[in-house]
Design a protein around this motif. Structure first.
Motif: not given
Length: 1009
Positions: A548-570
């Protein structure tokens, strides 16, 4: 200055008036015979060469013509240079941290130069942002910790090893559990509800916020740690750099013969109890007689539950590595096994690590680096009741039956303990563990397009999988209600990162310019699934056996993304003036459609005054640099979908057995990053090449703080994420290193300290506090961890009642302090104390004589208050007579008769006027100083080893956490000083049923073949 200038111009004039004589006088140093060199001494020639030190190439060294400083160049990343100068010229070679050299050309077309270090720290090349620089040339605030400085402390987590070794970096832990990672903050708490952990970067690629990803490296493979603190240093990491950046660089091979190394550390762990002690049967019986009538028969048992719950464990750490290669191809391969038995029974950590770092110069222009790493970990967790039972179970109750089997309290009528638990009985059958596998692969390419222009592509993929088991056997109290239960959970993470970089580096005379442009994209996937079952046969922790089960199965799926542009002068001029500027534009799927992009900028400058002529003759000052920076960074650690309107599909929304959805999170398309604006000024100064001092002052202001705002039930949603309020951190840091003796006997001392003050500046919608009813309200004008609660006023000497302060306001509006013995009438007030320390730091002394070395490292925290929450259970004045009690700390006393001035109220069966309710009574000074590590080592003479073909060998004995100085009454004063990004229920500054830290005695050997 005017007289000196006149003398210089006069000398130049005489030189030109008497040119032939001047050239004649230089014949002793420059060969002017064209037949000897085959070159016309007046013609320009192109010189090629390489500049190195004892460790290898020196990049960024400047080469200028003495007679015309406008003619110059600098070395590339491999130490190579080329310059066109007169055949009779003199070259000036400069590099921060090295002695300046003058090299006569004498018609040579190839010149290789070896520089002599003047200050070892300044010449160290460190990884900063997306490039590397010599430490002495930095315009930003950073701390560098070498692999050598990490040695000593036994741990499988690098962060715990840097505790107390860098100013402004606070590492804290609320548990001595080896499976539990510490928390870390840099320059204070920069967020209220968002993540506060620094960003972790490994081998040039972003890994993620510390603590959110599985480990992808072993501490034994670490070459160095660079901690970036101000905006000029952290800024290139844009939206995720607001809490600082930790850069981990792993080891690589060096050209030459293969080097085989083996290290072994084995030792023993014992639990530390600090100033804390529980009562034995006689002590508890005598105490309970003051407020009840215990049966003398209880004295027939005297069970030390604390000793049964804890144990002496063992730590083992073994590493084998091979490194070497040629000028074109290099390798580093290592394997490591780490095992630590926790000091609570049935708790241990086992980790296996394999790393291979390979690099090859495929062509003159193309270099390939391949970094592979795998970590397998199995954590075994102690019974959930072991620690609590160790604190609270009565010594009157027996642990074992007459036949030696553990007692089952459920069928023992004489059991007196409140919780009716014997963890020894449960531990026989229950299981709790997690196994994980983390794989990472980096493929990095560096291509020299043309001279001074390089394109690099850094790419990483990681795979992280965990499987967790919690099994409660039907024969135990925990599993009895479900006839045996099993919980399984599995997670899977996959991250893809590509960072593509274009770098231009060139010198124009004494001007050196580096321009960097980067485009970067990251994608992350996360899946989880949770299952449970009940009615399992005894001893069968497999889901297929559940009916038997105690509670229903659970779960999930997540996604994220990052994108960037940078410049530096030294830019730097003449190795004296340095300036850096950068700009970052970043986008993230975590934020609202209207504000998913953010812009960040950084500026920094420094001036090495010790390279100026007016300081050349000031002999005591060997180095002096001023630094300043200002910039903006961000914080994106708030979950993956905070801006979206979300519905929950679960049992509460089902209808007629069919799935349904309900509103859960209100969307906010304007949600955006938290933003930090940081200003930093500092200086680095050295005296006689023996004393080095670094000082930094900073002001960090966080705006648009992310917060999960609850909504009224009539709104239809539970909450909404918004940008609310602002706070600031302002502080002072310093790091002092002195070389007290530098001869055959060496003695070096290091002291670092950091002072930080945190203040909430404002909240939206006119709010005064985020959690007005909490013990830490997070109110405007206060430290984020200021305490507010009823203030303890001591014990009434007339009757032994507890007293609290009560604020009474008179008819004129003036407040007066009275006292009350009724808790509900006590006034909640700010206590004037905080969980935030006033200062933190570390102190190290290192001694060496011939082959013998001794180091002692202390870390310390001062000025914070710890709420000792667990005292409400075992220091409660008779409320819980079925729990054990603590032995009062030295200087404490209980009220016994009229007139007694006591720290503790009269004990009363059932409690004395709610005396154990939350109040400043349980606030204690959390200051401490700890001997974190002491190590005695001996380097075996090479002459003894040559016959057995061993190049070097070192043996050592080490001790961790051997002594702690504190007034705290609990097991240990160290508590978590930062929020737990994974568990919002953790209250910083609180101590509750603390897992004891381990005192360790370790023996080790390091061997190189």
């Amino acid at each position: 200055m005017k007289i000196k200038s006149l003398l210089i111009f006069g000398a130049v004039g005489l030189f030109w008036l008497n040119g032939s004589e001047a050239f004649a006088n230089l014949n002793h140093s420059i060969n002017l015979n064209p037949e000897a060199t085959g070159t016309n001494q007046f013609a320009d020639i192109t010189i090629k060469g390489k500049i190195t030190d004892k460790s290898g190439p020196v990049p960024g060294a400047t080469i200028t013509l003495k007679s015309n400083p406008g003619i110059g160049t600098s070395t590339d990343g491999s130490g190579n240079f080329a310059i066109t100068v007169p055949a009779d010229g003199i070259l000036i070679i400069k590099s921060v941290g090295y002695k300046t050299q003058e090299i006569p050309v004498q018609g040579k077309t190839t010149i290789n130069i070896s520089l002599e270090e003047e200050n070892n720290n300044l010449s160290d090349v460190v990884v900063v942002g997306y490039s590397s620089k010599k430490q002495g040339e930095l315009s930003s605030s950073v701390s560098i910790i070498s692999a050598e400085k990490l040695k000593g402390v036994a741990s499988n987590d690098v962060i715990s090893m840097i505790q107390g070794k860098a100013p402004g970096v606070v590492v804290s832990s609320g548990s001595g559990d080896p499976t539990s990672a510490p928390k870390m903050t840099i320059r204070g708490i920069g967020s209220i509800n968002g993540g506060t952990a620094p960003l972790l970067v490994v081998d040039g690629n972003i890994l993620g916020a510390y603590g959110t990803e599985g480990a992808t490296y072993s501490p034994n493979d670490v070459e160095s740690i660079t901690i970036l603190k101000d905006a000029a240093a952290t800024g290139l990491y844009g939206s995720r750099a607001g809490s600082g950046v930790i850069i981990v660089t792993t080891k690589t091979g060096k050209a030459g013969e293969a080097k085989i190394e083996f290290s072994s550390t084995v030792g023993f762990n014992s639990p530390s109890t600090g100033n804390f002690k529980l009562m034995d049967s006689q002590q508890l019986y005598d105490y309970q007689k003051t407020f009840s009538n215990p049966d003398p028969s209880v004295l027939k048992n005297d069970t030390n539950w604390w000793d049964l719950a804890t144990r002496n464990g063992m730590t083992q750490n073994y590493t084998v590595s091979a490194s070497g290669g040629t000028e074109k191809t290099r390798y580093y391969v290592a394997g490591n096994f780490y095992r630590e038995q926790g000091t609570v029974v049935n708790n241990d950590k086992n980790a296996y690590n394999l790393r291979a770092n390979l690099s090859s110069q495929l062509t003159k222009k193309l270099k390939l680096s391949l970094l592979l790493n795998g970590v397998f970990t199995r954590n075994n967790y102690a019974n959930s009741n072991s620690l609590g039972d160790g604190y609270l179970n009565l010594p009157f109750d027996p642990a074992y039956n007459a036949d030696g089997t553990p007692v089952d309290p459920r069928i023992t009528p004489t059991w007196k303990g409140r919780d009716v638990e014997n963890f020894l009985h449960s531990t026989q059958y229950n299981l709790s563990y997690q196994r994980s596998l983390n794989l990472s692969a980096d493929v990095n390419l560096d291509y020299n397009i043309v001279k001074n222009l390089t394109f690099s592509s850094y790419n990483r993929t990681t795979f992280y999988n965990t499987f967790a088991v919690d099994y409660y056997d039907k024969r135990t109290k925990e599993g009895g209600a479900t006839n045996g239960s099993l919980y399984n959970s599995t997670t899977y993470k996959n991250r893809l990162l590509s960072s593509n970089r274009l770098k231009y580096e060139n010198s124009f005379g004494e001007n050196h310019l580096t321009v960097l442009a980067v485009g970067e994209a990251e994608k992350s996937y996360y899946d989880e699934a949770n299952l449970n079952g009940k009615n399992l046969p005894a001893g069968r922790p497999v889901m297929s056996t559940a009916t038997d089960i105690i509670s229903n199965p659970s779960g999930g799926t997540n996604e994220y993304n990052f994108s960037k542009y940078l410049s530096q002068v030294d830019y730097n001029y003449a190795g004296k003036y340095f300036a850096i500027a950068s700009f970052v534009h970043e986008n993230s799927s975590r934020f609202g459609l209207n504000k998913s992009g953010g812009d960040f900028y950084q500026l920094g400058a420094s001036w090495i005054l010790s390279n100026e002529t007016f300081l050349k003759d000031v002999k005591p000052i060997s180095f002096l640099k001023l630094r300043a920076s200002y910039g903006t960074t961000g914080n994106a650690e708030i979950g993956d979908y905070p801006s979206l309107g979300l519905y929950a599909i679960d049992a509460s929304a089902s209808y007629g057995g069919l799935p349904g959805a309900r509103p859960d999170q209100k969307g906010n398309p304007d949600l955006t990053w938290e933003k930090q604006k940081t200003a930093n000024i500092g200086f680095d100064i050295g005296f006689w090449n023996r004393i080095d001092l670094t000082v930094d002052l900073y002001d960090k202001r966080s705006n648009a703080l992310l917060f999960k705002v609850p909504l009224p039930s009539t709104d239809g949603y539970g909450y909404i994420f918004q940008n609310v309020g602002a706070l600031k951190n302002r502080g002072l840091e310093f790091n002092l290193t002195t070389k007290n003796f530098t001869g055959e006997f060496k003695w070096e001392t290091n002291l670092n300290m950091a002072f930080n003050r945190n203040t909430i500046l404002g909240l939206t919608e006119g709010k005064d506090a985020i959690t007005p009813g909490g013990s830490q309200p997070k109110a405007v004008g206060h430290d984020i961890y200021d305490y507010k609660m009823p203030i303890w006023a001591g014990v009434d000497p007339n009757n032994g009642d507890p007293l609290w302060e009560k604020v009474i306001t008179d008819v004129d509006g003036l407040n007066h302090i009275a006292v009350t013995n009724t808790y509900s009438q006590a006034t909640r007030q700010y206590t004037g104390t905080s969980a935030s320390p006033k200062f933190t730091g570390g102190f190290t002394n290192t001694f060496s004589y011939k082959g013998v070395s001794l180091s002692a490292f202390f870390n310390f925290v001062y000025g914070n208050e710890v709420y000792n929450n667990s005292r409400a259970y075992f220091d409660n004045d008779g409320l819980y007579e079925s729990y054990n009690a603590m032995v009062l700390k030295s200087g404490w006393s209980r009220w016994e008769k009229v007139g007694d001035i006591a720290t503790h109220p009269k004990p009363v069966l059932g409690g004395n006027h709610d005396s154990n309710q939350q109040s400043s009574r349980y606030l204690e000074d959390g200051s401490y100083i700890r001997l974190r590590n002491i190590t005695l080592g001996y380097q075996i003479p090479t002459s003894w080893l040559s016959k057995i073909k061993i190049s070097s060998a070192r043996i050592f004995v080490s001790g961790d956490n051997l002594w702690t100085g504190t007034k705290f009454s609990g097991i240990d004063p160290e508590v978590v000083l930062a929020p737990d990004d994974n568990d919002p229920n953790v209250i910083p500054g609180s101590s509750s049923f603390r897992y004891p830290i381990s005192k360790k005695i370790l023996f080790g050997v390091n061997i190189s073949l």
